[in-house]
Design a protein around this motif. Sequence first.
Motif, PDB file in Angstrom:
ATOM      1  N   ARG A 192       0.815  -1.215   0.000  1.00  0.00           N
ATOM      2  CA  ARG A 192       0.000   0.000   0.000  1.00  0.00           C
ATOM      3  C   ARG A 192       0.849   1.264   0.000  1.00  0.00           C
ATOM      4  O   ARG A 192       0.594   2.203  -0.766  1.00  0.00           O
ATOM      5  N   THR A 193       1.872   1.317   0.823  1.00  0.00           N
ATOM      6  CA  THR A 193       2.709   2.520   0.903  1.00  0.00           C
ATOM      7  C   THR A 193       3.384   2.819  -0.420  1.00  0.00           C
ATOM      8  O   THR A 193       3.432   3.972  -0.871  1.00  0.00           O
ATOM      9  N   VAL A 194       3.917   1.794  -1.066  1.00  0.00           N
ATOM     10  CA  VAL A 194       4.604   1.991  -2.350  1.00  0.00           C
ATOM     11  C   VAL A 194       3.630   2.523  -3.393  1.00  0.00           C
ATOM     12  O   VAL A 194       3.949   3.463  -4.141  1.00  0.00           O
ATOM     13  N   ALA A 195       2.453   1.952  -3.459  1.00  0.00           N
ATOM     14  CA  ALA A 195       1.469   2.381  -4.447  1.00  0.00           C
ATOM     15  C   ALA A 195       1.048   3.836  -4.218  1.00  0.00           C
ATOM     16  O   ALA A 195       0.946   4.626  -5.165  1.00  0.00           O
ATOM     17  N   ILE A 196       0.804   4.202  -2.971  1.00  0.00           N
ATOM     18  CA  ILE A 196       0.376   5.563  -2.657  1.00  0.00           C
ATOM     19  C   ILE A 196       1.479   6.568  -2.977  1.00  0.00           C
ATOM     20  O   ILE A 196       1.233   7.618  -3.589  1.00  0.00           O
ATOM     21  N   VAL A 197       2.692   6.253  -2.584  1.00  0.00           N
ATOM     22  CA  VAL A 197       3.813   7.169  -2.829  1.00  0.00           C
ATOM     23  C   VAL A 197       4.086   7.297  -4.320  1.00  0.00           C
ATOM     24  O   VAL A 197       4.335   8.394  -4.837  1.00  0.00           O
ATOM     25  N   SER A 201       8.128  14.552   4.320  1.00  0.00           N
ATOM     26  CA  SER A 201       6.942  14.710   5.172  1.00  0.00           C
ATOM     27  C   SER A 201       5.662  14.691   4.340  1.00  0.00           C
ATOM     28  O   SER A 201       4.631  14.174   4.791  1.00  0.00           O
ATOM     29  N   ASP A 202       5.720  15.228   3.110  1.00  0.00           N
ATOM     30  CA  ASP A 202       4.558  15.148   2.218  1.00  0.00           C
ATOM     31  C   ASP A 202       4.201  13.691   1.933  1.00  0.00           C
ATOM     32  O   ASP A 202       3.034  13.292   1.979  1.00  0.00           O
ATOM     33  N   LEU A 203       5.232  12.904   1.617  1.00  0.00           N
ATOM     34  CA  LEU A 203       5.008  11.494   1.299  1.00  0.00           C
ATOM     35  C   LEU A 203       4.528  10.726   2.526  1.00  0.00           C
ATOM     36  O   LEU A 203       3.656   9.855   2.424  1.00  0.00           O
ATOM     37  N   ALA A 204       5.104  11.040   3.676  1.00  0.00           N
ATOM     38  CA  ALA A 204       4.695  10.360   4.905  1.00  0.00           C
ATOM     39  C   ALA A 204       3.246  10.683   5.251  1.00  0.00           C
ATOM     40  O   ALA A 204       2.482   9.793   5.651  1.00  0.00           O
ATOM     41  N   ASP A 205       2.863  11.943   5.071  1.00  0.00           N
ATOM     42  CA  ASP A 205       1.485  12.338   5.385  1.00  0.00           C
ATOM     43  C   ASP A 205       0.481  11.635   4.486  1.00  0.00           C
ATOM     44  O   ASP A 205      -0.553  11.137   4.955  1.00  0.00           O
ATOM     45  N   VAL A 206       0.760  11.601   3.180  1.00  0.00           N
ATOM     46  CA  VAL A 206      -0.200  11.012   2.262  1.00  0.00           C
ATOM     47  C   VAL A 206      -0.291   9.496   2.448  1.00  0.00           C
ATOM     48  O   VAL A 206      -1.347   8.886   2.236  1.00  0.00           O
ATOM     49  N   ALA A 207       0.837   8.866   2.854  1.00  0.00           N
ATOM     50  CA  ALA A 207       0.839   7.411   3.035  1.00  0.00           C
ATOM     51  C   ALA A 207       0.423   7.010   4.449  1.00  0.00           C
ATOM     52  O   ALA A 207       0.103   5.836   4.693  1.00  0.00           O
ATOM     53  N   GLY A 208       0.438   7.950   5.389  1.00  0.00           N
ATOM     54  CA  GLY A 208       0.045   7.631   6.747  1.00  0.00           C
ATOM     55  C   GLY A 208       1.070   6.832   7.515  1.00  0.00           C
ATOM     56  O   GLY A 208       0.723   6.063   8.421  1.00  0.00           O
ATOM     57  N   VAL A 209       2.354   6.988   7.146  1.00  0.00           N
ATOM     58  CA  VAL A 209       3.446   6.285   7.844  1.00  0.00           C
ATOM     59  C   VAL A 209       4.550   7.292   8.110  1.00  0.00           C
ATOM     60  O   VAL A 209       4.471   8.454   7.709  1.00  0.00           O
ATOM     61  N   SER A 210       5.619   6.852   8.765  1.00  0.00           N
ATOM     62  CA  SER A 210       6.727   7.754   9.047  1.00  0.00           C
ATOM     63  C   SER A 210       7.589   7.952   7.808  1.00  0.00           C
ATOM     64  O   SER A 210       7.539   7.161   6.858  1.00  0.00           O
ATOM     65  N   GLY A 211       8.419   9.010   7.826  1.00  0.00           N
ATOM     66  CA  GLY A 211       9.318   9.260   6.712  1.00  0.00           C
ATOM     67  C   GLY A 211      10.292   8.115   6.492  1.00  0.00           C
ATOM     68  O   GLY A 211      10.598   7.733   5.362  1.00  0.00           O
ATOM     69  N   THR A 212      10.789   7.550   7.588  1.00  0.00           N
ATOM     70  CA  THR A 212      11.710   6.417   7.480  1.00  0.00           C
ATOM     71  C   THR A 212      11.030   5.223   6.821  1.00  0.00           C
ATOM     72  O   THR A 212      11.629   4.528   5.968  1.00  0.00           O
TER      73      THR A 212
END
Length: 323
Positions: free
Chosen positions: A202-207, A222-233
Amino acid sequence: MTICAEKRAICHPTSPPANFVSILQMKQSGSDSNQSRAWSDDAFQATEFLFADYRDFVFPPHVHETFAIGVIEAGGQQFRPGRASSLVMPAGTLCVINPGVVHEGRPSSAEGWRYRMFYPSPALVGRMLEDAKTGPVGEWGLGGHVIDDVELYNEFEALHLSSQLTESLLERESRIAVFVRRLFARHGSFSPERSHARVAPRTVAIVRDYLHAMAESQVSISDLADVAGVSGTQVIRAFSAGTGMPPHSYLVSLRVERAKMLLRTGTSPAETALEVGFSDQSQLTRHFKRLTGVTPGRFAAETSPKKVRNRQDGTGSRPHLLR
């Protein structure tokens, strides 16, 4: 026209034009060890064509929004898709890459490799295959990266040369339509909806979707983390593991792909750089040459509308194979 079985190359019984440079006469040392020629064919919605002879050029990980379809005429390319094991694309085979597949390439031996490629958009391929499509809306894909098919190899050589030599519009359109339909009939598949959305984490697809939608903007972790709902790391770790390259490298590759489209329409390199999200022309030039082997200026000169018109109306000279 006859077929050379040994190298699976097309042999023309008639003599080539006087200014048609033989590939055997190309310089192969020093600054001339890597040569390429690109052009744009408006018969296929300004699709990019490439003919190259590389001795030691290395393609870093990058991605195309189009299909990448071609043939290896000599030598071999060591190819690695994403995180998978590397493989060799040898002479006499077709090489195919689906849109969105991260990949890298380098010579498989000191001989390097000589190849021909073209990059049709998914929309163009879809229109050519619409008669064969049944069921819900979805996307076409190719099952493997190396295809051993003598008939299709020679059909591709013929269509590529017909574009390079600016044969009649009817011939060029006919050759590519026949080739694409046969290629996907034999080696393709159709997946309802977007296949990568089902198989990718899911994270890969969203990013990935976010980067495609916001490629021209300044994107932060932080943009990518926010849209994916996970941490930047987690974003960096998941995306790198899922695609084979980190988000920032994927974004640069996307921008270079979109820069090609603008340069082919006659947009200046300076304007193109800003349009696709680079800070200035020097940043575009640095990444463009690293990923393609040529500068934006040279690419624009070879694929600009004026150059294409000259080839099509006969005012320009017959194209050399490489220069």
